[in-house]
Motif scaffolding. Sequence first.
Motif: not given
Length: 359
Positions: A317-322, A324-332
Amino acid sequence: MSETSPKLRAELDGIPTYKPGRPAASGGPVAYKLSSNENPYPPLPGVMDRAIAAAGSFNRYPDLACTGLLTELAGRFGVPAAHLATGTGSVGVAQQLIQATAGPGDEVVYAWRSFEAYPIITRISGATPVEVPLTGEDVHDLDAMADAVTERTRLIFVCNPNNPTGTAVRRAELERFLDRVPGDVLVVLDEAYREFVRDPEVPDGVELYRDRPNVAVLRTFSKAYGLAGLRIGFAIAHEPVAAALRKTAVPFGVSQIAQEAAIASLRAEDELMGRVGSLVTERARVRQGLVGQGWTVPETEANFVWLRLGARTQDFAAVCEAAGVVVRPFAGEGVRVTIGEHEANDLFLRTAEAFRKEL
Ligand SMILES: Cc1ncc(COP(=O)(O)O)c(C=O)c1O
């Protein structure tokens, strides 16, 4: 100042607050929000015009009974207007359904992982959530859900297609499940993504509800119809369930702007479903792209894809955000990625490919 604070209901302790999908950062180079399963297309001009016209009288309360919209919906679905109830988004209607059926000591059954509002609205009512794990293929385990029914069960959610996995249950298995559930337990078929379904074996809940008084169908204007910000959804259910929804509704909860925009959207259905068709085409492109890169992606019937990433979820999710795309993570567990505009999907595919190569 007093040292004490107001007594709040113990049931609220530990209930997580609903987490919205992260917005795209402003000010950065490019940023696409693929975190909330929204429709990427802007409002249609005709829908906008009708909403703006309605805004001219927002000094008045809206039509409490949503008369015009219910007439339109009754015609569209071939159901009596008395079987329809609207609410502040389908999540609002889902909460009303729980309020109407379950309280302390009662159980609400749903698959897990599924729509994250289910545990919240269940516990707000004081009822007990009974979470039945998805199968290894991330699909509802309907046999296990039927087995989980006890004399305390009041309501069962079947999220079809399921958020966040996109997987859907088919007609034969759903009918077999409905045949097993006692008639005094309400089964709510949450079809927020129904318009994106292309598998002909995935049933339309409205057909299943017709001769089953304990089945209610939830639909929304937020996804395919693109009215997420106006907060309007509805249920199709037999009396007395529909009547109970009218009792539990927040008075005037659905604005006139939302009602008028919904009517205009139903009348512009051909154009809106054309947009849905384009998103479905993009969905296939994104899923095939990911599979081609080596990812395992469940078949999806919704406007999103699910990547089971386990411990690497937050990193991804962090790589995507960096990028320029914000995705929806569900931790773990994994990330859910909404199908967006073509460029957003391209950027996401490129980012996923780069991440995969580094694994
Ligand atoms: C399965 C499901 N049901 C209901 C909703 C609620 O949508 P709304 O309240 O906007 O109608 C959502 C939204 O994400 C969803 O995924």
